[in-house]
Design a protein around this motif. Structure first.
Motif, short mmCIF file in Angstrom:
data_model
loop_
_atom_site.label_atom_id
_atom_site.label_comp_id
_atom_site.label_asym_id
_atom_site.label_seq_id
_atom_site.Cartn_x
_atom_site.Cartn_y
_atom_site.Cartn_z
N GLY A 188 0.79 -1.23 0.00
CA GLY A 188 0.00 0.00 0.00
C GLY A 188 0.82 1.28 0.00
O GLY A 188 0.25 2.37 0.14
N PHE A 189 2.14 1.19 -0.22
CA PHE A 189 2.99 2.37 -0.16
C PHE A 189 3.76 2.55 -1.47
O PHE A 189 4.07 1.58 -2.17
N ASP A 190 4.10 3.81 -1.75
CA ASP A 190 4.88 4.09 -2.96
C ASP A 190 6.12 4.92 -2.64
O ASP A 190 6.60 5.68 -3.49
N ASP A 191 6.62 4.80 -1.42
CA ASP A 191 7.82 5.56 -1.03
C ASP A 191 8.94 4.64 -0.55
O ASP A 191 9.73 4.99 0.33
N TRP A 192 9.00 3.44 -1.12
CA TRP A 192 10.08 2.52 -0.78
C TRP A 192 11.38 3.01 -1.40
O TRP A 192 11.39 3.70 -2.42
N ARG A 193 12.50 2.63 -0.80
CA ARG A 193 13.81 2.92 -1.36
C ARG A 193 14.75 1.77 -1.02
O ARG A 193 14.49 0.99 -0.09
#
Length: 310
Positions: free
Chosen positions: A228-233
């Motif tokens: 549910g997230f789009d700020d992985w690195r």
């Protein structure tokens, strides 16, 4: 006492491609592409007090001279050396010791080499080689951890070997409990020590990949909104190293960790400026920090996000 949100970031401010050449950081997914807390690496971090240096970030007091013993010592000789410093109350302090591995690691720069210390540091006569820590390797108790002050590698060696000594007077610390360190939320776990959020599945690719492939895998995580997230690195090397529990091995994670598919080696987003064709990696059998050749498919991918409050 909690250290959440006080993880020291790297000072890497340049990006490098798989051939070791400088490249643009925009959308690179590399360490330097993300914001830096620059104040942590400025000269005001260190306060010189005679022959000692106070680190305002960690509270530790280091000998300003990095070769106080002049010659390499065995691990036991190194411990005897700092014991004599305590007895003599050198610089008025009776708390001199060998630094913990993590405290010695906290000094490292990931943008400078020979020595791998932050720009503007006040230290003198730093040997560009290995320095003992006070930490024994859990799996191999006849070995102890040391840190390479030339390039930044963290490795273990036989205690009868001879390496340099950098005494530190460290503040009293309340150990953070290993139990209940990770709080599971959905398909992720938040590390209460750092606030970082890690996927429960510790292998995003299912097989080793090269470094460009690792960066691309994390980009796919964001397009697919994993958990549910789009700020992985791709984590930098300090974020990866923060996972290590030196009291455990195979893997070197807190014994009650909730992760599945934990692999032996992981890519970081941090290039080794000692040789920019290599990137820093974490070896989780014991917790060593080494390097991997960027074009080779040798390591796995474990994304991170945060820190996250809660």
């Amino acid at each position: 006492m909690s250290t959440a949100f006080h993880l020291l970031q790297t000072d890497q401010v340049r990006c490098y491609d798989a051939d070791g050449r400088d490249t643009a950081c925009r959308d690179a997914g590399q360490d330097a592409a993300f914001g830096k807390h620059e104040g942590l690496w400025q000269p005001q971090r260190f306060a010189v007090r005679g022959d000692a240096v106070h680190d305002r970030i960690t509270g530790a007091v280091w000998c300003r001279q990095g070769d106080l013993a002049h010659f390499p010592l065995t691990w036991e000789e190194a411990r005897d050396f700092v014991a004599r410093m305590r007895a003599r109350r050198v610089d008025g302090l009776d708390t001199w010791q060998l630094p913990s591995r993590r405290l010695l690691f906290s000094l490292l720069s990931h943008q400078s080499v020979n020595p791998a210390l932050p720009a503007g540091h006040p230290f003198r006569q730093v040997f560009n080689g290995y320095y003992w820590s006070d930490d024994t390797c859990q799996r191999l108790p006849d070995q102890a951890w040391y840190v390479h002050l030339g390039g930044g590698r963290v490795h273990r060696g036989m205690k009868h070997g001879s390496y340099m000594v950098w005494p530190v007077a460290a503040p009293s610390a309340v150990p953070l409990p290993a139990e209940d360190r990770f709080v599971v939320t959905g398909r992720c776990a938040r590390d209460r020590h750092t606030g970082l959020m890690w996927p429960l599945g510790a292998d995003r690719t299912g097989k080793p990949v090269d470094w460009p492939g690792a960066l691309a895998a994390v980009s796919r995580c964001n397009r697919e909104r994993v958990a549910g997230f789009d700020d992985w690195r791709l984590p930098n090397i300090r974020e990866l190293e923060s996972l290590v529990d030196l009291g455990a091995h195979d893997p070197a994670l807190a014994p009650e960790h909730p992760f599945a598919s934990v692999r032996e080696g992981y890519w970081s987003s941090t290039t080794s400026v000692y040789e920019p064709r290599y990137a820093w990696v974490l070896y989780l059998q014991d917790g060593g920090v080494g390097v991997g050749f960027k074009p080779q498919s040798d390591f796995h991918v474990w994304p991170v996000r945060g820190p996250v409050a809660g």
